[in-house]
Design a protein around this motif. Structure first.
Motif, PDB file in Angstrom:
ATOM      1  N   TRP A  89       0.837  -1.199   0.000  1.00 50.37           N
ATOM      2  CA  TRP A  89       0.000   0.000   0.000  1.00 50.37           C
ATOM      3  C   TRP A  89       0.875   1.253   0.000  1.00 50.37           C
ATOM      4  O   TRP A  89       0.570   2.232  -0.652  1.00 50.37           O
ATOM      5  N   ARG A  90       1.998   1.190   0.759  1.00 49.97           N
ATOM      6  CA  ARG A  90       2.967   2.282   0.790  1.00 49.97           C
ATOM      7  C   ARG A  90       4.379   1.723   0.705  1.00 49.97           C
ATOM      8  O   ARG A  90       4.750   0.812   1.445  1.00 49.97           O
ATOM      9  N   LEU A  91       5.151   2.298  -0.201  1.00 51.70           N
ATOM     10  CA  LEU A  91       6.594   2.096  -0.225  1.00 51.70           C
ATOM     11  C   LEU A  91       7.207   3.397   0.286  1.00 51.70           C
ATOM     12  O   LEU A  91       7.190   4.410  -0.412  1.00 51.70           O
ATOM     13  N   TYR A  92       7.693   3.385   1.498  1.00 52.58           N
ATOM     14  CA  TYR A  92       8.298   4.601   2.044  1.00 52.58           C
ATOM     15  C   TYR A  92       9.748   4.678   1.563  1.00 52.58           C
ATOM     16  O   TYR A  92      10.623   3.961   2.052  1.00 52.58           O
ATOM     17  N   SER A  93       9.987   5.556   0.612  1.00 58.08           N
ATOM     18  CA  SER A  93      11.280   5.638  -0.070  1.00 58.08           C
ATOM     19  C   SER A  93      12.219   6.586   0.671  1.00 58.08           C
ATOM     20  O   SER A  93      11.819   7.664   1.107  1.00 58.08           O
ATOM     21  N   ASP A  94      13.492   6.171   0.749  1.00 58.59           N
ATOM     22  CA  ASP A  94      14.455   6.989   1.485  1.00 58.59           C
ATOM     23  C   ASP A  94      15.018   8.137   0.654  1.00 58.59           C
ATOM     24  O   ASP A  94      15.702   9.004   1.184  1.00 58.59           O
ATOM     25  N   VAL A 131       8.232   9.573  -0.803  1.00 62.86           N
ATOM     26  CA  VAL A 131       9.589   9.904  -0.373  1.00 62.86           C
ATOM     27  C   VAL A 131       9.550  10.543   1.011  1.00 62.86           C
ATOM     28  O   VAL A 131       8.930  11.585   1.208  1.00 62.86           O
ATOM     29  N   VAL A 132      10.210   9.903   1.974  1.00 61.32           N
ATOM     30  CA  VAL A 132      10.201  10.413   3.351  1.00 61.32           C
ATOM     31  C   VAL A 132      11.612  10.646   3.903  1.00 61.32           C
ATOM     32  O   VAL A 132      11.780  11.334   4.915  1.00 61.32           O
ATOM     33  N   GLY A 133      12.630  10.079   3.265  1.00 63.72           N
ATOM     34  CA  GLY A 133      13.976  10.131   3.827  1.00 63.72           C
ATOM     35  C   GLY A 133      14.309   8.813   4.508  1.00 63.72           C
ATOM     36  O   GLY A 133      13.482   7.900   4.597  1.00 63.72           O
ATOM     37  N   ASN A 134      15.510   8.703   5.015  1.00 60.22           N
ATOM     38  CA  ASN A 134      16.015   7.446   5.550  1.00 60.22           C
ATOM     39  C   ASN A 134      15.818   7.365   7.063  1.00 60.22           C
ATOM     40  O   ASN A 134      16.464   8.080   7.826  1.00 60.22           O
ATOM     41  N   THR A 135      14.927   6.477   7.502  1.00 57.10           N
ATOM     42  CA  THR A 135      14.643   6.346   8.929  1.00 57.10           C
ATOM     43  C   THR A 135      15.832   5.780   9.710  1.00 57.10           C
ATOM     44  O   THR A 135      16.032   6.116  10.875  1.00 57.10           O
ATOM     45  N   LYS A 136      16.635   4.923   9.063  1.00 62.41           N
ATOM     46  CA  LYS A 136      17.802   4.380   9.762  1.00 62.41           C
ATOM     47  C   LYS A 136      18.848   5.465   9.994  1.00 62.41           C
ATOM     48  O   LYS A 136      19.477   5.519  11.051  1.00 62.41           O
ATOM     49  N   PHE A 137      19.024   6.340   9.009  1.00 63.48           N
ATOM     50  CA  PHE A 137      19.945   7.453   9.197  1.00 63.48           C
ATOM     51  C   PHE A 137      19.451   8.379  10.309  1.00 63.48           C
ATOM     52  O   PHE A 137      20.247   8.949  11.063  1.00 63.48           O
ATOM     53  N   GLU A 138      18.134   8.532  10.402  1.00 66.72           N
ATOM     54  CA  GLU A 138      17.567   9.333  11.494  1.00 66.72           C
ATOM     55  C   GLU A 138      17.952   8.726  12.838  1.00 66.72           C
ATOM     56  O   GLU A 138      18.369   9.425  13.760  1.00 66.72           O
ATOM     57  N   TYR A 139      17.804   7.407  12.933  1.00 66.60           N
ATOM     58  CA  TYR A 139      18.158   6.712  14.174  1.00 66.60           C
ATOM     59  C   TYR A 139      19.652   6.849  14.477  1.00 66.60           C
ATOM     60  O   TYR A 139      20.049   7.147  15.611  1.00 66.60           O
ATOM     61  N   ILE A 140      20.487   6.620  13.465  1.00 66.27           N
ATOM     62  CA  ILE A 140      21.935   6.709  13.673  1.00 66.27           C
ATOM     63  C   ILE A 140      22.326   8.107  14.121  1.00 66.27           C
ATOM     64  O   ILE A 140      23.123   8.286  15.059  1.00 66.27           O
ATOM     65  N   ASP A 141      21.770   9.123  13.477  1.00 66.92           N
ATOM     66  CA  ASP A 141      22.079  10.501  13.846  1.00 66.92           C
ATOM     67  C   ASP A 141      21.671  10.786  15.288  1.00 66.92           C
ATOM     68  O   ASP A 141      22.414  11.417  16.047  1.00 66.92           O
ATOM     69  N   ASN A 142      20.495  10.308  15.680  1.00 66.95           N
ATOM     70  CA  ASN A 142      20.045  10.496  17.067  1.00 66.95           C
ATOM     71  C   ASN A 142      21.003   9.842  18.045  1.00 66.95           C
ATOM     72  O   ASN A 142      21.344  10.418  19.087  1.00 66.95           O
ATOM     73  N   LEU A 195      10.722  18.379   8.794  1.00 69.58           N
ATOM     74  CA  LEU A 195      10.099  17.121   9.194  1.00 69.58           C
ATOM     75  C   LEU A 195      11.079  15.971   8.975  1.00 69.58           C
ATOM     76  O   LEU A 195      11.559  15.771   7.861  1.00 69.58           O
ATOM     77  N   LEU A 196      11.370  15.231  10.021  1.00 73.30           N
ATOM     78  CA  LEU A 196      12.251  14.081   9.921  1.00 73.30           C
ATOM     79  C   LEU A 196      11.502  12.920   9.268  1.00 73.30           C
ATOM     80  O   LEU A 196      10.270  12.931   9.189  1.00 73.30           O
ATOM     81  N   PRO A 197      12.218  11.908   8.778  1.00 68.33           N
ATOM     82  CA  PRO A 197      11.552  10.792   8.108  1.00 68.33           C
ATOM     83  C   PRO A 197      10.408  10.176   8.911  1.00 68.33           C
ATOM     84  O   PRO A 197       9.337   9.897   8.364  1.00 68.33           O
ATOM     85  N   SER A 198      10.631   9.937  10.202  1.00 62.85           N
ATOM     86  CA  SER A 198       9.562   9.334  11.007  1.00 62.85           C
ATOM     87  C   SER A 198       8.357  10.257  11.107  1.00 62.85           C
ATOM     88  O   SER A 198       7.210   9.797  11.103  1.00 62.85           O
ATOM     89  N   ASP A 199       8.590  11.565  11.190  1.00 63.09           N
ATOM     90  CA  ASP A 199       7.485  12.528  11.219  1.00 63.09           C
ATOM     91  C   ASP A 199       6.665  12.455   9.928  1.00 63.09           C
ATOM     92  O   ASP A 199       5.430  12.543   9.950  1.00 63.09           O
TER      93      ASP A 199
END
Length: 361
Positions: free
Chosen positions: A112-117, A138-149, A343-347
């Motif tokens: 239904w959704r492909l959330y693209s980085d 297109v939302v950005g990379n959630t893993k990079f968000e986590y790593i940055d945090n 807005l971050l990817p998770s947002d």
């Protein structure tokens, strides 16, 4: 989602066939329990999962992280979920010079959704996915968000090498890959492991944390690249060196934080470590599939070598304040992930779900 009253996230840790010893799912369970996540469902094996578990839970959306159907229990495969809203966040960035395998499997077709980085991934879906990219956002990379945090966190696990009354000259994170020439072709360990051991012995002034890909042992032994005795012998000798540590834990961002540079032959760490802006030395197998047209440019931020002797030479140059790639790393790090965006990817994912399913409420 845990902090939003509109969501009840349930983490279903499924038994994985990726490792023969079942280590992956156990690590996942321990990881989430350590993080004190709530609403965890876990079964010891596939046979223990009720056949009607999806109907019992009746989720509004189902998130999956990998398209490899054979690695998950049958009731969680796309064929069984395709009548529901499947959301897909790739477990890794698709940097390789490959085509349909990453963009046109059942999961991609029925999601239904492909959330693209990135816009690049969005365009790849448009080129290769059977249904194009109509289901891609297109939302950005959630893993990079986590790593940055995590990199910017004030709490870190300690660097695992500690020798009394000694300050290491350099802290090296060394990460060999598992993909052989019959597949992606990045692995070099089976060719240079004795040179790595000699390097570690010759440089007691360096700390070395060795973190092999979790699948490396199985890949090398089952493909007859090394015997079990040769593989275990290397790690036994390495473990005896006071300046070395073998890491197989679930967490690794603290290793990014504490280390001074990365040595790796592929794949994900070469890009993830860029977020630290610290030096990266890639050992090139000279027979890998290579990187795709978008991500190939990031190689300009790595020192690329073909031998362990060359690794040592680059390290000496860096220690002598000759780090020629510093500005490129800074630039490419910002391009990979920009933490200053509104807005971050998770947002963005939360906003998309609310807009689509709750009318923006």
């Amino acid at each position: 989602m845990l902090n939003d009253k509109d969501f009840i996230p349930i983490l279903f840790i499924i038994p994985s066939r990726y490792s023969e010893d079942g280590g992956f799912e156990n690590k996942s369970l321990n990881y989430f329990q350590t993080k004190q996540y709530t609403n965890i469902l876990y079964f010891e094996n596939e046979e223990a999962i009720p056949d009607n578990i999806i109907e019992m839970l009746n989720p509004d959306v189902i998130f999956r992280q990998a398209p490899w159907e054979h690695l998950v229990p049958s009731i969680f495969r796309t064929e069984q979920l395709k009548q529901r809203r499947i959301c897909y966040i790739p477990y890794a960035i698709h940097t390789l010079n490959t085509e349909e395998v990453f963009y046109n499997q059942k999961l991609h077709n029925y999601a239904w959704r492909l959330y693209s980085d990135s816009q690049h991934l969005h365009e790849c879906y448009g080129s290769y996915n059977l249904v194009k990219n109509y289901n891609s956002v297109v939302v950005g990379n959630t893993k990079f968000e986590y790593i940055d945090n995590q990199l910017n966190s004030t709490e870190h696990l300690p660097w695992p090498v500690s020798i009394d009354n000694r300050i290491p000259k350099l802290k090296i994170l060394w990460c060999p890959h598992h993909s052989l020439e019959t597949w992606l072709g990045f692995a070099t360990f089976h060719k240079n492991y004795m040179d790595i051991l000699e390097f570690a012995v010759a440089h007691p002034e360096y700390d070395i944390v060795f973190r092999p890909h979790p699948a490396m042992k199985t890949a090398l032994i089952t493909n007859n690249k090394m015997t079990l005795s040769e593989y275990d012998g290397f790690f036994s000798k390495l473990a005896q060196l006071p300046n070395c540590y073998i890491d197989a834990g679930a967490e690794y961002i603290h290793l990014f934080h504490h280390s001074d540079l990365l040595v790796a032959d592929g794949i994900a760490f070469l890009f993830e470590y860029l977020l630290t802006k610290k030096p990266i030395i890639r050992i090139d197998s000279q027979q890998s599939v290579g990187f795709n047209s978008y991500y190939a440019k990031f190689q300009q931020a790595w020192y690329v070598v073909n031998s362990i002797d060359a690794v040592g030479n680059v390290i000496l140059d860096i220690l002598n304040n000759s780090d020629d790639l510093e500005s490129k790393r800074n630039s490419f790090s910002q391009e990979l992930y920009n933490a200053s965006i509104e807005l971050l990817p998770s947002d963005k994912i939360i906003a998309d779900l609310k807009e689509s399913l709750l009318g923006g409420n």
